[in-house]
Design a protein around this motif. Structure first.
Motif, short mmCIF file in Angstrom:
data_model
loop_
_atom_site.label_atom_id
_atom_site.label_comp_id
_atom_site.label_asym_id
_atom_site.label_seq_id
_atom_site.Cartn_x
_atom_site.Cartn_y
_atom_site.Cartn_z
N GLY A 167 0.79 -1.22 0.00
CA GLY A 167 0.00 0.00 0.00
C GLY A 167 0.82 1.27 0.00
N GLY A 168 2.14 1.13 -0.18
CA GLY A 168 3.00 2.33 -0.21
C GLY A 168 3.08 2.90 -1.61
N ASP A 169 4.10 3.73 -1.87
CA ASP A 169 4.29 4.28 -3.21
C ASP A 169 5.65 3.85 -3.74
N ASP A 170 6.04 4.41 -4.90
CA ASP A 170 7.28 3.97 -5.54
C ASP A 170 8.45 4.92 -5.31
N GLU A 171 8.31 5.82 -4.34
CA GLU A 171 9.40 6.76 -4.04
C GLU A 171 10.52 6.05 -3.29
N LEU A 172 11.73 6.18 -3.79
CA LEU A 172 12.88 5.54 -3.14
C LEU A 172 13.64 6.56 -2.31
N ALA A 173 13.89 6.21 -1.05
CA ALA A 173 14.58 7.12 -0.14
C ALA A 173 16.01 7.37 -0.60
N SER A 174 16.47 8.59 -0.38
CA SER A 174 17.85 8.95 -0.70
C SER A 174 18.31 9.99 0.31
N VAL A 175 19.60 10.22 0.38
CA VAL A 175 20.14 11.19 1.32
C VAL A 175 21.24 11.99 0.65
N ARG A 176 21.24 13.31 0.89
CA ARG A 176 22.31 14.16 0.37
C ARG A 176 23.45 14.14 1.38
N VAL A 177 24.59 13.65 0.96
CA VAL A 177 25.73 13.48 1.87
C VAL A 177 26.87 14.45 1.55
N GLY A 178 26.64 15.34 0.61
CA GLY A 178 27.66 16.31 0.26
C GLY A 178 27.15 17.19 -0.86
N ALA A 179 27.91 18.23 -1.17
CA ALA A 179 27.52 19.12 -2.25
C ALA A 179 27.52 18.34 -3.56
N GLY A 180 26.34 18.16 -4.14
CA GLY A 180 26.24 17.44 -5.40
C GLY A 180 26.31 15.93 -5.27
N GLN A 181 26.30 15.40 -4.06
CA GLN A 181 26.37 13.95 -3.89
C GLN A 181 25.17 13.44 -3.10
N THR A 182 24.40 12.57 -3.74
CA THR A 182 23.23 11.97 -3.12
C THR A 182 23.32 10.45 -3.24
N VAL A 183 23.01 9.76 -2.16
CA VAL A 183 23.04 8.29 -2.17
C VAL A 183 21.61 7.78 -2.06
N SER A 184 21.19 6.96 -3.01
CA SER A 184 19.87 6.35 -2.98
C SER A 184 19.98 5.01 -2.25
N TYR A 185 19.12 4.82 -1.27
CA TYR A 185 19.19 3.58 -0.49
C TYR A 185 17.82 2.93 -0.29
N GLY A 186 16.78 3.56 -0.76
CA GLY A 186 15.44 3.07 -0.51
C GLY A 186 15.10 1.74 -1.17
N VAL A 187 14.33 0.93 -0.47
CA VAL A 187 13.78 -0.32 -0.98
C VAL A 187 12.34 -0.39 -0.52
N THR A 188 11.42 -0.63 -1.43
CA THR A 188 10.01 -0.70 -1.07
C THR A 188 9.56 -2.16 -0.93
N ALA A 189 8.48 -2.36 -0.20
CA ALA A 189 8.01 -3.71 0.09
C ALA A 189 7.50 -4.44 -1.15
N ASP A 190 7.26 -3.72 -2.23
CA ASP A 190 6.83 -4.40 -3.46
C ASP A 190 8.01 -4.71 -4.38
N ASN A 191 9.22 -4.57 -3.85
CA ASN A 191 10.41 -4.94 -4.62
C ASN A 191 10.22 -6.34 -5.19
N SER A 192 10.68 -6.55 -6.40
CA SER A 192 10.44 -7.83 -7.08
C SER A 192 10.95 -9.03 -6.29
N ALA A 193 12.05 -8.86 -5.56
CA ALA A 193 12.59 -9.96 -4.76
C ALA A 193 11.63 -10.31 -3.63
N PHE A 194 11.10 -9.26 -2.97
CA PHE A 194 10.17 -9.51 -1.87
C PHE A 194 8.85 -10.10 -2.39
N GLU A 195 8.44 -9.60 -3.55
CA GLU A 195 7.21 -10.10 -4.16
C GLU A 195 7.33 -11.59 -4.47
N GLU A 196 8.52 -12.01 -4.91
CA GLU A 196 8.73 -13.43 -5.20
C GLU A 196 8.61 -14.27 -3.93
#
Length: 303
Positions: A167-196
């Motif tokens: 029931g969530g959405d498809d937005e993946l969490a990320s964090v800005r860790v420096g000027a011009g540097q962002t790390v994406s780390y989000g995983v949603t519960a409908d990820n294909s691996a979890f769905e399997e």
């Protein structure tokens, strides 16, 4: 005999002015000695004022990156642990499916019963929270992303994806860790691996019996799910490493900027103390000399 000053008014005024100037310098040095800094306001730094401001801004910005990275890293660690629990579940399912492949009804009933419990456990894991937020919900962190009410009925299909539990959405969490540097780390519960994982668990949990073909197909999907879930965990590990590296870099930069700022704003307390001692001696001598000069009169001078 009328008293008459030997020193001229101009001379005494100059000595008083010099003494007051030394007093003012001493007062400033005393403040520096007690505070350890040159000035309590930027105006006291002269041409270095802008440099001081820039360095203070840099330190504050670096700290904000560090704080954001620390929070994100904690979330990733929680997610990594949760996915590890998922791999344990799918590994256990595979083991029980292999045991049931011998055709034993006892083993078959056991894996069906276990799958029912595992399905509930998977739902609970994917509703994991950290700091009051659901970590597998995408952007809808205030709402539990998984609801098994409708999903857990029926066997579904081993070959058709079904993420209706999400029931969530498809937005993946990320964090800005420096000027011009962002790390994406989000995983949603409908990820294909979890769905399997959810798909094979649903199939086994809601089956009344399992044929050898069913067990074989379930084993194949469970193996794929295990590999894919392990890949998700590896991705989280990589994200954590990137976040921690960036945070360490910001910590080093912050320390460097603080050192530069300290070099511009701090005083050598030992040196200041020595200067104060010298000024005090000068001031004592000045007032002593001034007192003697002002006390002289013509009669004293003629003796």
């Amino acid at each position: 005999m009328v008293a008459m000053r030997v020193a001229t008014f101009a001379q005494s005024s100059k000595m008083i002015s010099d003494a007051l100037r030394v007093q003012a310098v001493m007062a400033e040095k005393q403040v520096q000695e007690s505070s350890g800094i040159i000035s309590s306001d930027l105006g006291g730094y002269g041409s270095d004022a802008q440099h001081v401001v820039n360095l203070q801004v840099s330190v504050t910005r670096a700290q904000s990156y560090i704080d954001a990275a620390t929070l994100a890293d904690s979330k990733v660690q929680v997610m990594y642990s949760a996915v590890g629990s998922m791999t344990d579940i799918i590994t256990q399912l595979r083991s029980q499916l292999s045991a049931a492949s011998t055709g034993s009804s006892t083993e078959t009933n056991s894996v069906i019963s276990s799958a029912q419990q595992m399905l509930e456990e998977m739902g609970s894991i994917m509703n994991t929270q950290y700091d009051g937020q659901y970590v597998f919900a995408g952007g809808r962190t205030d709402t539990a992303p998984v609801d098994l009410t409708g999903f857990s009925s029926g066997t579904g299909s081993l070959t058709t994806a079904d993420s209706s539990y999400y029931g969530g959405d498809d937005e993946l969490a990320s964090v800005r860790v420096g000027a011009g540097q962002t790390v994406s780390y989000g995983v949603t519960a409908d990820n294909s691996a979890f769905e399997e994982v959810m798909r094979v668990l649903k199939f086994v949990a809601n089956s009344t019996s399992l044929s050898s073909a069913d067990i074989s197909s379930a084993l194949d999907l469970a193996s794929t799910a295990l590999d894919d879930t392990a890949a998700v965990q590896a991705k989280l590990s990589s994200a954590a490493s990137s976040i921690e590296t960036a945070s360490a870099r910001q910590t080093d930069y912050k320390s460097y900027a603080e050192t530069l700022s300290s070099d511009l704003t701090s005083v050598d307390v030992a040196a200041i103390t020595a200067e104060l001692s010298t000024y005090e001696s000068q001031l004592t001598a000045s007032y002593s000399a001034l007192g003697k000069i002002l006390s002289l009169n013509l009669a004293s001078y003629l003796k």
